[in-house]
Design a protein around this motif. Structure first.
Motif, short mmCIF file in Angstrom:
data_model
loop_
_atom_site.label_atom_id
_atom_site.label_comp_id
_atom_site.label_asym_id
_atom_site.label_seq_id
_atom_site.Cartn_x
_atom_site.Cartn_y
_atom_site.Cartn_z
N TYR A 208 0.86 -1.18 0.00
CA TYR A 208 0.00 0.00 0.00
C TYR A 208 0.90 1.23 0.00
CZ TYR A 208 -3.44 3.53 1.29
OH TYR A 208 -4.23 4.65 1.31
N ASN B 56 -10.30 2.75 -0.60
CA ASN B 56 -9.25 1.72 -0.61
C ASN B 56 -8.21 1.90 0.49
OD1 ASN B 56 -8.47 -0.76 -1.87
ND2 ASN B 56 -6.68 0.27 -2.74
N THR B 57 -8.43 2.82 1.43
CA THR B 57 -7.49 2.99 2.54
C THR B 57 -7.62 1.82 3.51
OG1 THR B 57 -7.69 5.40 2.38
CG2 THR B 57 -6.75 4.51 4.41
N PRO B 58 -6.50 1.15 3.84
CA PRO B 58 -6.57 0.01 4.76
C PRO B 58 -6.97 0.45 6.18
CG PRO B 58 -4.50 0.03 3.54
CD PRO B 58 -5.14 1.36 3.31
N ARG C 78 -11.06 -2.39 4.18
CA ARG C 78 -10.66 -1.09 3.63
C ARG C 78 -11.85 -0.16 3.56
NH1 ARG C 78 -5.63 -1.27 0.15
NH2 ARG C 78 -4.72 -3.34 0.46
#
Length: 266
Positions: A197, A228-230, A224
């Protein structure tokens, strides 16, 4: 001070998870407030008006048709930085502020004194209102060292050919960092990571836990946000998961912690 106990609604994306909350940090578990990011404003590009279909190169602009610099804007849509308020042109053309020049030179000297031992350092150059640093990075550790040194760990970076650039600040002085060979190193790190990432010039392998500056170890939840941010969490606590980007802002930097062999093979 109360701490969040209910998991945030991930369906609302960044807005829900970046509202003011708290992350427990340190051995005394003192909460740290997570700030709400401010919106960014951009200028608009205004095109010159014409009543004829004459090509622009063939037109003669009269004084009444001329636009001010901030009306025309800059190529990227941001307001031009060449515009000066009425009455300020004379002061603008008299040269740089001597106090600012002296302050910038002192900052450059401080940087040189503190970091002259670094082998990757090419040069540190003071200018009248900022300092430039050039490095020849051999590893990503070199790059991350300078991100920390100029307070730019949570600042966007830009890839320009074979260099990676960013801007930090020391003593209110902008520090422009140009790091040669970093794009190739980032590409290699991306290929080597099992679950990479990218964020602000760093590659995070989400298969490994990451320890923040308070000694807390965060684990990827496998979930996420909509962008799409973990989402990472602290095992053994009842706190909800937080976006990796929020954790780097409040508790960064994050350092990868390799799993024990038996855990890694699980």
């Amino acid at each position: 001070m109360p701490t969040p106990t209910d998991p945030p609604d991930n369906r609302q994306g960044v807005t829900a998870l970046l509202a003011p909350q708290h992350v427990l940090v340190g051995t005394d578990r003192t909460p740290v407030s997570i700030p709400t990011p401010s919106p960014m404003l951009r200028g608009a590009i205004t095109l010159p008006r014409t009543t004829h279909r004459t090509p622009r190169w063939a037109r003669t602009t009269t004084p009444s048709e001329a636009h001010s610099p901030d009306e025309a804007g800059s190529p990227d849509g941001a307001p031009s930085d060449t515009h000066t308020p009425d009455g300020a042109l004379a002061a603008h053309t008299t040269g740089p502020d001597p106090d600012r020049v002296q302050h910038t030179a002192a900052t450059a000297t401080q940087l040189q004194t503190n970091h002259a031992h670094r082998l990757e350092l090419a040069h540190i150059t003071p200018h009248h209102d900022h300092v430039t640093i050039h490095i020849n990075a051999a590893t990503l550790n070199d790059w991350e060292y300078w991100l920390t040194a100029i307070n730019a760990l949570d600042t966007p970076t830009h890839r320009i050919g074979t260099t990676q650039t960013t801007t930090g600040h020391i003593n209110d002085t902008p520090i422009h960092l140009t790091a040669h060979h970093v794009p190739q190193l980032l590409d290699q790190a991306t290929q080597n990571a099992k679950d990479p990432y990218y964020h602000h010039g760093r590659i995070y392998d989400l298969t490994h836990p990451h320890t923040d500056r308070h000694g807390q170890t965060w684990h990827y939840t496998g979930q996420r946000q909509s962008d799409n941010t973990p989402l990472l969490a602290l095992p053994g606590t009842n706190h909800p998961p937080y976006p990796l980007t929020t954790i780097t802002t409040t508790n960064g930097p994050l350092t990868p912690t390799h799993r024990p062999p038996d855990d890694a093979n699980a």
